[in-house]
Design an enzyme around this catalytic site. Structure first.
Site, PDB file in Angstrom:
ATOM      1  N   LYS A  50      45.832  40.673  -8.791  1.00  0.00           N
ATOM      2  CA  LYS A  50      47.152  41.786  -9.351  1.00  0.00           C
ATOM      3  C   LYS A  50      47.337  42.406  -7.698  1.00  0.00           C
ATOM      4  O   LYS A  50      45.735  42.462  -7.545  1.00  0.00           O
ATOM      5  CB  LYS A  50      45.798  42.707 -10.031  1.00  0.00           C
ATOM      6  CG  LYS A  50      46.832  43.967 -10.745  1.00  0.00           C
ATOM      7  CD  LYS A  50      47.611  43.302 -12.213  1.00  0.00           C
ATOM      8  CE  LYS A  50      47.974  43.932 -13.055  1.00  0.00           C
ATOM      9  NZ  LYS A  50      49.386  43.719 -13.843  1.00  0.00           N
TER      10      LYS A  50
HETATM   11  P1  NAD Z   1      56.852  51.518 -16.828  1.00  0.00           P
HETATM   12  O1  NAD Z   1      56.157  51.510 -15.250  1.00  0.00           O
HETATM   13  O2  NAD Z   1      57.533  50.417 -17.425  1.00  0.00           O
HETATM   14  O3  NAD Z   1      55.900  52.424 -18.147  1.00  0.00           O
HETATM   15  C1  NAD Z   1      54.796  53.314 -17.898  1.00  0.00           C
HETATM   16  C2  NAD Z   1      55.042  54.215 -18.941  1.00  0.00           C
HETATM   17  O4  NAD Z   1      53.784  55.081 -18.881  1.00  0.00           O
HETATM   18  C3  NAD Z   1      56.267  55.168 -18.244  1.00  0.00           C
HETATM   19  O5  NAD Z   1      56.795  55.616 -18.956  1.00  0.00           O
HETATM   20  C4  NAD Z   1      55.022  55.916 -17.494  1.00  0.00           C
HETATM   21  O6  NAD Z   1      55.612  57.366 -17.327  1.00  0.00           O
HETATM   22  C5  NAD Z   1      54.550  56.531 -18.900  1.00  0.00           C
HETATM   23  N1  NAD Z   1      53.253  56.684 -17.888  1.00  0.00           N
HETATM   24  C6  NAD Z   1      52.161  57.530 -17.199  1.00  0.00           C
HETATM   25  N2  NAD Z   1      51.144  57.736 -17.327  1.00  0.00           N
HETATM   26  C7  NAD Z   1      51.095  58.370 -18.165  1.00  0.00           C
HETATM   27  C8  NAD Z   1      50.665  59.346 -19.304  1.00  0.00           C
HETATM   28  N3  NAD Z   1      49.372  60.146 -18.605  1.00  0.00           N
HETATM   29  N4  NAD Z   1      50.444  59.602 -20.656  1.00  0.00           N
HETATM   30  C9  NAD Z   1      51.643  59.246 -20.774  1.00  0.00           C
HETATM   31  N5  NAD Z   1      52.776  57.933 -20.728  1.00  0.00           N
HETATM   32  C10 NAD Z   1      52.065  57.999 -19.135  1.00  0.00           C
HETATM   33  O7  NAD Z   1      55.036  50.466 -16.438  1.00  0.00           O
HETATM   34  P2  NAD Z   1      55.108  48.767 -17.477  1.00  0.00           P
HETATM   35  O8  NAD Z   1      55.705  47.783 -17.262  1.00  0.00           O
HETATM   36  O9  NAD Z   1      55.334  49.455 -19.202  1.00  0.00           O
HETATM   37  O10 NAD Z   1      53.772  49.008 -17.385  1.00  0.00           O
HETATM   38  C11 NAD Z   1      52.623  50.166 -19.164  1.00  0.00           C
HETATM   39  C12 NAD Z   1      51.635  48.502 -18.789  1.00  0.00           C
HETATM   40  O11 NAD Z   1      51.272  47.811 -19.862  1.00  0.00           O
HETATM   41  C13 NAD Z   1      50.367  49.220 -17.757  1.00  0.00           C
HETATM   42  O12 NAD Z   1      49.225  49.297 -17.975  1.00  0.00           O
HETATM   43  C14 NAD Z   1      50.376  47.594 -17.559  1.00  0.00           C
HETATM   44  O13 NAD Z   1      49.901  46.913 -16.884  1.00  0.00           O
HETATM   45  C15 NAD Z   1      50.959  47.134 -19.019  1.00  0.00           C
HETATM   46  N6  NAD Z   1      51.672  45.816 -19.068  1.00  0.00           N
HETATM   47  C16 NAD Z   1      52.555  45.441 -18.678  1.00  0.00           C
HETATM   48  C17 NAD Z   1      53.196  44.167 -18.850  1.00  0.00           C
HETATM   49  C18 NAD Z   1      54.691  43.727 -17.864  1.00  0.00           C
HETATM   50  O14 NAD Z   1      54.933  43.033 -18.960  1.00  0.00           O
HETATM   51  N7  NAD Z   1      55.360  45.170 -17.392  1.00  0.00           N
HETATM   52  C19 NAD Z   1      52.843  43.073 -18.883  1.00  0.00           C
HETATM   53  C20 NAD Z   1      50.927  43.415 -19.426  1.00  0.00           C
HETATM   54  C21 NAD Z   1      50.823  44.760 -19.705  1.00  0.00           C
END
Ligand code: NAD
Length: 444
Positions: free
Chosen positions: A133
């Site tokens: 990461k």
């Molecule tokens: P992203 O940046 O596209 O979205 C994150 C979202 O969370 C945004 O809408 C943001 O405003 C919101 N957010 C942040 N703090 C918040 C809070 N306190 N309360 C409510 N909403 C809040 O990121 P993403 O890629 O969608 O990732 C989200 C999660 O999924 C992370 O934990 C990431 O590690 C995990 N993840 C992502 C992927 C991927 O393919 N993108 C894969 C596996 C896991």
């Protein structure tokens, strides 16, 4: 009189205390440490697997930690130094794999936890990659497009020797997406003088990205939810869901659930939470965010005064899809969902896990539930290496098969071993990593 601890308990306590000293100074930091939570999960599964101390020594802790300062020229001419990390946790089963996060709260503890989860996530779904990461301490909303590009390129340039299609393959995470991946890929190629798109995944399809990658994590989540619902006898048509985090993962999860007939009664992002018992129009919410950058001012639901209350709504399905440590011992007793599908990494703390297990919540753990993203990242890497590209249908078929098999495997382990779904997922993942590591042996 309290009974004396057994030698095994004393040993276990000593090990926990040693971890605590390694990870965090105060008890407060210890409780908030995502890495500590990750190690607790490891220990619980390792005990079940009866791993030896030597086996544990080979696979538990990160292999390589890199921290750098990235000097970037800002638009006003000043130079700002950004703190950045890359943690490679384990590469026993293949090149390291894991996203890059841009966030003001990025820290080494979080990076270590996220890298750790990647190792076992890849193993749970059986893709031949290890865990890593990366992240930069920055609020990207405060950067111009040009500053974001210079920062992304500097990150890749500074860490270039760590990366490569056969070394370490990054991908998007919170606040990074196809554009950041494109800049990083270009920087790598400019340095190496070789066209190597397999150095990074989550690219736009024009640059060798895979069809279906953008929504793959959410597709995987919904595959798991369908399977959990079938086991509970829950009909998704007419069921209700709340989604915390409306970014890449949360918004597509909402979209696919709605397509299955689930009513999305609440969504949130960093700027607020919105509730609509009649059902949020997901397409309208996605369109709003695409135009405005966030849900702030969204009219398709009533703003909730306390956004964290979204987690406690009386829904069938809860999808935390934002950040770590959202469901804790404090709010877990008030969670009312039947299925908790962890879109985010590490949204539930170990003490909350215990409470949810006692309440009978069907928890689909992150290292299984959100593994669809890394699965299609792997398929993207395969396509890059072949130079031949599949249709979205073909990619989705593979994703469906891989996720369904992984779910069944974990569920079967849960029943056979009488453990939670989380521990079962770790048992499956840790066993595979430990076996690969033992077969490779220790080079010395
Ligand atoms: P992203 O940046 O596209 O979205 C994150 C979202 O969370 C945004 O809408 C943001 O405003 C919101 N957010 C942040 N703090 C918040 C809070 N306190 N309360 C409510 N909403 C809040 O990121 P993403 O890629 O969608 O990732 C989200 C999660 O999924 C992370 O934990 C990431 O590690 C995990 N993840 C992502 C992927 C991927 O393919 N993108 C894969 C596996 C896991």
């Amino acid at each position: 009189m309290p009974r004396k601890p057994t030698p095994a308990e004393r040993q276990h306590f000593k090990r926990r205390m040693a971890h605590r000293r390694q990870i965090a100074g105060s008890l407060e930091e210890w409780r908030a440490s995502a890495f500590h939570h990750a190690l607790e999960q490891f220990d619980a599964a390792a005990r079940r697997l009866r791993l030896t101390e030597n086996q544990i020594a080979m696979i538990k802790l990160p292999r390589r930690i890199t921290e750098v300062r990235l000097p970037v020229r800002m638009d006003d001419g000043t130079i700002h130094n950004f703190r950045a990390f890359r943690v490679q946790h384990n590469i026993a089963r293949g090149p390291a794999k894991g996203g890059i996060r841009f966030h003001q709260d990025v820290n080494l503890d979080e990076m270590k936890a996220l890298a750790f989860w990647m190792t076992y996530k890849c193993a749970v779904v059986g893709i031949p990659m290890g865990g890593a990461k990366g992240g930069i301490v920055v609020d990207p909303r405060k950067l111009s497009l040009g500053e974001r590009e210079r920062l992304s390129r500097r990150y890749m340039a500074e860490m270039i020797d760590l990366f490569g299609p056969d070394r370490d393959v990054p991908a998007p995470d919170v606040n990074t997406g196809p554009q950041v991946m494109s800049w990083m890929m270009d920087t790598y190629i400019m340095h190496k003088h070789d066209y190597l798109p397999g150095v990074i995944t989550g690219k736009p399809t024009e640059l060798g990205g895979s069809a279906g990658r953008q929504s793959a994590t959410s597709r995987g989540i919904v595959i798991c939810i369908r399977k959990a619902a079938a086991r509970l006898g829950l009909d998704l048509k007419g069921a209700t869901a709340a989604i915390q985090g409306f970014g890449n993962v949360g918004s597509y999860a909402a979209k696919f659930l709605a397509e299955d007939g689930v009513k999305i009664v609440a969504i949130s992002d960093a700027d607020g939470a919105y509730r609509n018992p009649g059902g949020i129009n997901v397409a309208a919410a996605m369109d709003f965010v695409a135009r405005r950058g966030s849900l702030r001012g969204f009219k398709g639901g009533t703003p909730m005064r306390r956004p964290m209350q979204l987690l406690e709504l009386p829904v069938d399905i809860l999808v935390p899809a934002a950040l770590e440590n959202q469901i804790t011992a404090q709010n877990a007793p008030r969670i009312r969902a039947r299925i908790l599908a962890e879109g985010a990494n590490g949204p539930t703390t170990p003490d909350a896990d215990e409470i949810l297990a006692r309440k009978g919540v069907f928890l689909i753990p992150d290292i299984l539930c959100n593994a669809g993203g890394v699965t299609v990242s792997y398929l993207e890497w395969v396509q890059n290496r072949m130079g031949y590209y599949w249709t979205e249908e073909r990619v989705n078929e593979d994703l469906q098969r891989i996720m369904a098999t992984a779910f069944d495997n974990v569920h079967q382990t849960m029943r056979r071993q009488r453990v939670t779904m989380r521990i079962a997922a770790f048992i499956v993942g840790i066993r595979r990593v430990a076996e690969a590591s033992a077969m490779r042996g220790l080079y010395a």
